[in-house]
Design an enzyme around this catalytic site. Structure first.
Site, PDB file in Angstrom:
ATOM      1  CG  ASP A  10      -1.827   1.230   1.279  1.00 56.96           C
ATOM      2  OD1 ASP A  10      -2.439   1.541   0.234  1.00 56.96           O
ATOM      3  OD2 ASP A  10      -1.914   1.891   2.326  1.00 56.96           O
ATOM      4  CB  SER A  11       0.091   4.775  -0.690  1.00 49.15           C
ATOM      5  OG  SER A  11      -1.023   4.910   0.179  1.00 49.15           O
ATOM      6  CB  CYS A  73      -3.290   0.325  -2.495  1.00 49.16           C
ATOM      7  SG  CYS A  73      -3.244   2.018  -3.103  1.00 49.16           S
ATOM      8  CB  THR A  75      -4.935   4.585  -5.787  1.00 45.43           C
ATOM      9  OG1 THR A  75      -5.757   5.148  -4.766  1.00 45.43           O
ATOM     10  CG2 THR A  75      -4.681   5.613  -6.858  1.00 45.43           C
ATOM     11  CD  GLU A 152      -0.024   7.329   5.082  1.00 42.53           C
ATOM     12  OE1 GLU A 152       1.198   7.461   5.269  1.00 42.53           O
ATOM     13  OE2 GLU A 152      -0.578   6.212   5.060  1.00 42.53           O
ATOM     14  CB  CYS A 184      -9.472   4.936   0.143  1.00 41.21           C
ATOM     15  SG  CYS A 184      -7.816   5.318   0.754  1.00 41.21           S
ATOM     16  CG  HIS A 186      -5.107   5.266   3.952  1.00 47.14           C
ATOM     17  ND1 HIS A 186      -4.591   4.647   2.836  1.00 47.14           N
ATOM     18  CD2 HIS A 186      -4.044   5.844   4.575  1.00 47.14           C
ATOM     19  CE1 HIS A 186      -3.275   4.854   2.790  1.00 47.14           C
ATOM     20  NE2 HIS A 186      -2.919   5.580   3.834  1.00 47.14           N
TER      21      HIS A 186
HETATM   22  N1  DGL Z   1      -4.860   3.296   0.453  1.00 41.99           N
HETATM   23  C1  DGL Z   1      -4.875   3.687  -0.893  1.00 41.99           C
HETATM   24  C2  DGL Z   1      -6.153   3.371  -1.623  1.00 41.99           C
HETATM   25  O1  DGL Z   1      -6.817   2.439  -1.237  1.00 41.99           O
HETATM   26  C3  DGL Z   1      -4.222   4.975  -1.310  1.00 41.99           C
HETATM   27  C4  DGL Z   1      -4.376   6.193  -0.481  1.00 41.99           C
HETATM   28  C5  DGL Z   1      -3.427   7.245  -0.972  1.00 41.99           C
HETATM   29  O2  DGL Z   1      -2.217   7.023  -0.841  1.00 41.99           O
HETATM   30  O3  DGL Z   1      -3.878   8.247  -1.539  1.00 41.99           O
HETATM   31  O4  DGL Z   1      -6.479   3.973  -2.608  1.00 41.99           O
END
Ligand code: DGL
Length: 267
Positions: A10-11, A73, A75, A152, A184, A186
């Site tokens: 993940d990011s 993730c 994205t 974050e 997302c 997160h």
């Molecule tokens: N957790 C990620 C997602 O599901 C990316 C969030 C991010 O880094 O913008 O899209």
């Protein structure tokens, strides 16, 4: 049977929502996690750039010997799942198909909310896949990058979180949805304040839950489930290892989380 680790990428902290589910459903599996916190957020960056970064994380974990990868993730799934699957010969899963399936099964009034990053919203992948299954569903969508920033920065609860959640979700609440896709990874880390604001009549859909179930099914079919833990889970971050350890141990309710700092892509 295969005791090698499973890779999650993940990011940043978002994939921890899947890590929790993985540890619940598959406790014998060992986990290698890569959070690219130094280059987060991914959601505002070009998808072509996100694709490059996701491949860098996957390459690293494959080099470490993982038997499967979950792109934890949304994205990253939009940007890189297809090219990863073409490139590697191990099970590689994204989070979106599991989310679509769960969402379609959840809604009763066919009014559904979707919150995600800008990249995921602009791709229109969720609405396309949902409408392919049920064209009558109406989707109210909103990019919520500020909620990624909250996570974050390690903020999962409190007054500031509640007020940002309220300001971001207000139009979706007003639309009268009965379900909300946390598009997302997160966002499940904020599911308590989100549920509190949306009210108990709205079902939150976490795509990670179905994804981990699908991972379990695939590993079973391929006879790749572990019979014993290979060692400790290990979390790599391109960001601050102390901050990572703090948030991961809080979220996973573990006293000790092994975190290793790593430089990736010159970050
Ligand atoms: N957790 C990620 C997602 O599901 C990316 C969030 C991010 O880094 O913008 O899209």
């Amino acid at each position: 049977m295969n005791n090698q680790a499973i890779g999650l990428i993940d990011s940043g902290y978002g994939g921890l929502s899947l890590a929790k589910e993985l540890k619940r459903l598959l406790p014998l599996e060992t986990l290698l996690y890569f959070g690219d916190n130094a280059r987060a957020p991914y959601g505002n960056q070009e998808l072509s750039q996100v694709e490059v970064m996701i491949h860098q994380l996957a390459d690293f974990l494959i080099e470490e010997g993982v038997k499967a990868i979950v792109v934890a993730c949304n994205t990253g799934t939009v940007a890189a799942l297809d090219s990863l699957v073409k490139r590697w010969d191990i099970p590689i899963l994204g989070v979106i198909d599991g989310g679509v399936e769960a969402a379609v099964q959840t809604t009763q009034n066919k009014k559904m909310g979707l919150i995600a990053t800008r990249g995921t919203i602009e791709s229109q992948v969720y609405p396309q896949k949902i409408k392919a299954l049920d064209p009558d569903i109406i989707i109210y969508e909103k990019a919520c990058p500020h909620l990624v920033d909250l996570v974050e920065s390690g903020q999962l609860s409190g007054v500031k979180v509640d007020s940002l959640v309220a300001s971001q979700l207000e139009p979706i609440k007003q639309a009268g949805v009965d379900s909300l896709i946390l598009g997302c990874t997160h966002f499940p880390l904020l599911s308590q304040p989100i549920q509190k604001y949306m009210g108990s009549a709205v079902s939150l859909v976490d795509p990670g839950v179905n994804t981990i179930q699908e991972l379990a099914n695939q590993l079973k079919d391929l006879d790749l489930l572990a019979e014993e833990r290979q060692g400790e889970d290990l979390y790599y971050t391109s960001g601050d290892p102390l901050a990572f350890a703090r948030l991961a141990s809080q979220w996973l309710a573990l006293e000790d989380v092994q975190v290793s700092e790593i430089n990736i892509g010159g970050a």
